[in-house]
Scaffold this motif. Structure first.
Motif, mmCIF file in Angstrom:
data_model
loop_
_atom_site.group_PDB
_atom_site.id
_atom_site.type_symbol
_atom_site.label_atom_id
_atom_site.label_comp_id
_atom_site.label_asym_id
_atom_site.label_seq_id
_atom_site.Cartn_x
_atom_site.Cartn_y
_atom_site.Cartn_z
ATOM 1 N N GLY A 173 1.990 2.086 -3.371
ATOM 2 C CA GLY A 173 0.901 2.744 -4.080
ATOM 3 C C GLY A 173 0.790 4.210 -3.725
ATOM 4 O O GLY A 173 0.558 5.065 -4.593
ATOM 5 N N TRP A 193 0.336 -0.372 -11.540
ATOM 6 C CA TRP A 193 0.254 0.340 -10.270
ATOM 7 C C TRP A 193 -0.831 -0.240 -9.369
ATOM 8 O O TRP A 193 -0.748 -0.155 -8.149
ATOM 9 N N THR A 237 0.833 -1.208 0.000
ATOM 10 C CA THR A 237 0.000 0.000 0.000
ATOM 11 C C THR A 237 0.864 1.254 0.000
ATOM 12 O O THR A 237 0.548 2.246 -0.684
ATOM 13 N N THR A 266 -4.578 5.428 -14.905
ATOM 14 C CA THR A 266 -3.797 4.616 -13.969
ATOM 15 C C THR A 266 -3.091 3.487 -14.711
ATOM 16 O O THR A 266 -3.730 2.726 -15.448
ATOM 17 N N VAL A 275 -1.764 -0.206 -5.380
ATOM 18 C CA VAL A 275 -2.849 0.665 -4.919
ATOM 19 C C VAL A 275 -4.043 -0.158 -4.438
ATOM 20 O O VAL A 275 -4.649 0.145 -3.405
#
Length: 412
Positions: free
Chosen positions: A300, A316, A297, A312, A320
């Motif tokens: 992200g 990624w 996390t 996005t 995320v």
């Protein structure tokens, strides 16, 4: 006859269950080490999916070595009296080894492979010998000797990977990590002695719970460092400010979800379990996955704060969305370890994240992170509604009922 001088090394029943200042000092190295793990992952997100997966594999091997170092140190300070000078020397030495590993980690698969491996092996080989020597003729000295024997076996692929061809480094180190973890899971069995499984260990449950909670907080601290350093090093814009605030709120939600009910009851569950070692071993594996989720996390966060605009990148979303999803899955397992059940809100939150993932490639990274925060907020709100006005639920772990209840090692 039991050696009384060696027996003084064992943690007595009246020893303080709280982590010592030395252990908290030791943990500071892992704040730095976890930032190095995140750095490697961020640097690996710029290429193809294959490149990213290869970097996740390499970084995962390095992280597992660090985790094993921290985890065994935690079991050492739970089994042995941390105020004893020998144990303090072992902890400080492990701390230095972990620091060297952290410094070498960003280039551990390149020109710093030898530094990383030698620091790791120095701890894994020397630490059990020091403890075994301090235990003298006490029956428990067979346990550190088992660790030493298995560390010798694991040292072969570690060293071969460090000095051999670079293309063989990853498979050799995967083998080395597998050997080290197999020893832990199997109880480091030796010919004629059999295993000494951690399920039979008599442990200081409150101390062990304290340490797992602290490594979770350390991982959250690493996310705070990532959020602050990334935002302070970028141009201040409205989008980045929004990503900065959303990342902070997401971290607060991770904290809230972890500590709701189950996060406070691990010490009680270990205290009432007939086989606390079995529950402690399971909780160790669960917290490994929880920390992986938090670190993912954090990666992200860095990507979104640095690049809040545009579509996005699908890779990624591994961090995320994947990071919070890993966290929720591991937190659900943690709830089962404590209560023998899993809340529907955690399962629902995990399913929503997995279903939303593909669609989030169509929105900006900032919007993707915001939607993840909304899902986590929903899980936290469901927790609050379910517990409002109800008494605290007692620990009822299904994992601690086995065993003999004596918590002793098998006869050497």
């Amino acid at each position: 006859m039991t050696d009384e001088r060696g027996g003084r090394l064992l943690r007595p029943e009246d020893s303080s269950p709280r982590a010592t200042f030395l252990e908290l000092f030791f943990d500071l190295v892992f704040v730095f080490a976890l930032t190095r793990v995140s750095l490697r992952l961020v640097e690996g997100t710029g290429g193809s999916v294959g490149t990213l997966l290869a970097e996740i594999g390499r970084t995962g091997v390095l992280f597992l070595a660090l985790w094993l170092l921290w985890s065994i140190t935690t079991w050492v300070t739970s089994r042995y009296e941390p105020e004893q000078p020998v144990i303090q020397f072992v902890v400080v030495g492990t701390m230095f080894g972990a620091m060297v590993m952290a410094v070498a980690l960003p280039r551990a698969f390149e020109d710093r492979a030898a530094s990383f491996v030698l620091a790791y092996l120095a701890v894994m080989l020397v630490r059990p010998l020091i403890i075994a020597t301090a235990l003298r003729h006490h029956p428990r000295r067979t346990v550190p000797l088992r660790l030493f024997a298995w560390a010798v076996a694991g040292a072969v692929p570690w060293l071969t990977g460090a000095v051999g061809p670079e293309e063989l480094r990853l498979p050799l180190w995967v083998l080395a990590v597998a050997v080290d973890f197999a020893g832990l899971l199997l109880g480091w069995p030796l010919p004629r002695l059999g295993p000494a499984r951690t399920a039979g260990w008599l442990i200081a449950g409150e101390h062990l719970a304290d340490r797992y909670q602290q490594i979770f907080l350390i991982s959250l601290g690493e996310t705070i460092l990532v959020i602050g350093l990334t935002y302070s090093g970028a141009e201040f814009t409205a989008d980045r400010a929004g990503a900065f605030a959303t990342a902070f709120v997401t971290t607060a939600l991770l904290w809230r979800i972890y500590f709701h009910r189950a996060g406070h009851l691990l010490a009680e569950a270990l205290r009432v379990a007939r086989s606390p070692g079995r529950l402690g071993t399971s909780a160790s594996s669960t917290h490994l996955v929880i920390v992986v989720g938090v670190l993912s996390t954090a990666v992200g966060y860095e990507l979104v704060i640095a690049h809040p605009h545009g579509r996005t990148d699908p890779t990624w979303l591994v961090f995320v969305v994947g990071g919070p999803a890993i966290f929720l899955a591991a937190r659900a397992r943690f709830e089962y370890e404590i209560f023998g059940r899993v809340s529907r809100s955690r399962v629902a939150g995990l399913l929503v994240l997995l279903l939303l993932g593909p669609a989030l490639t169509l929105v900006p990274p900032m919007a993707a992170l915001a939607l993840v925060a909304v899902v986590l907020a929903g899980v936290a709100s469901a927790d609050a509604r379910r517990s409002r006005g109800r008494p605290s639920e007692p620990a009822a772990s299904p994992l601690g009922h086995g065993g003999t209840g004596g918590g002793e090692f098998p006869a050497p």
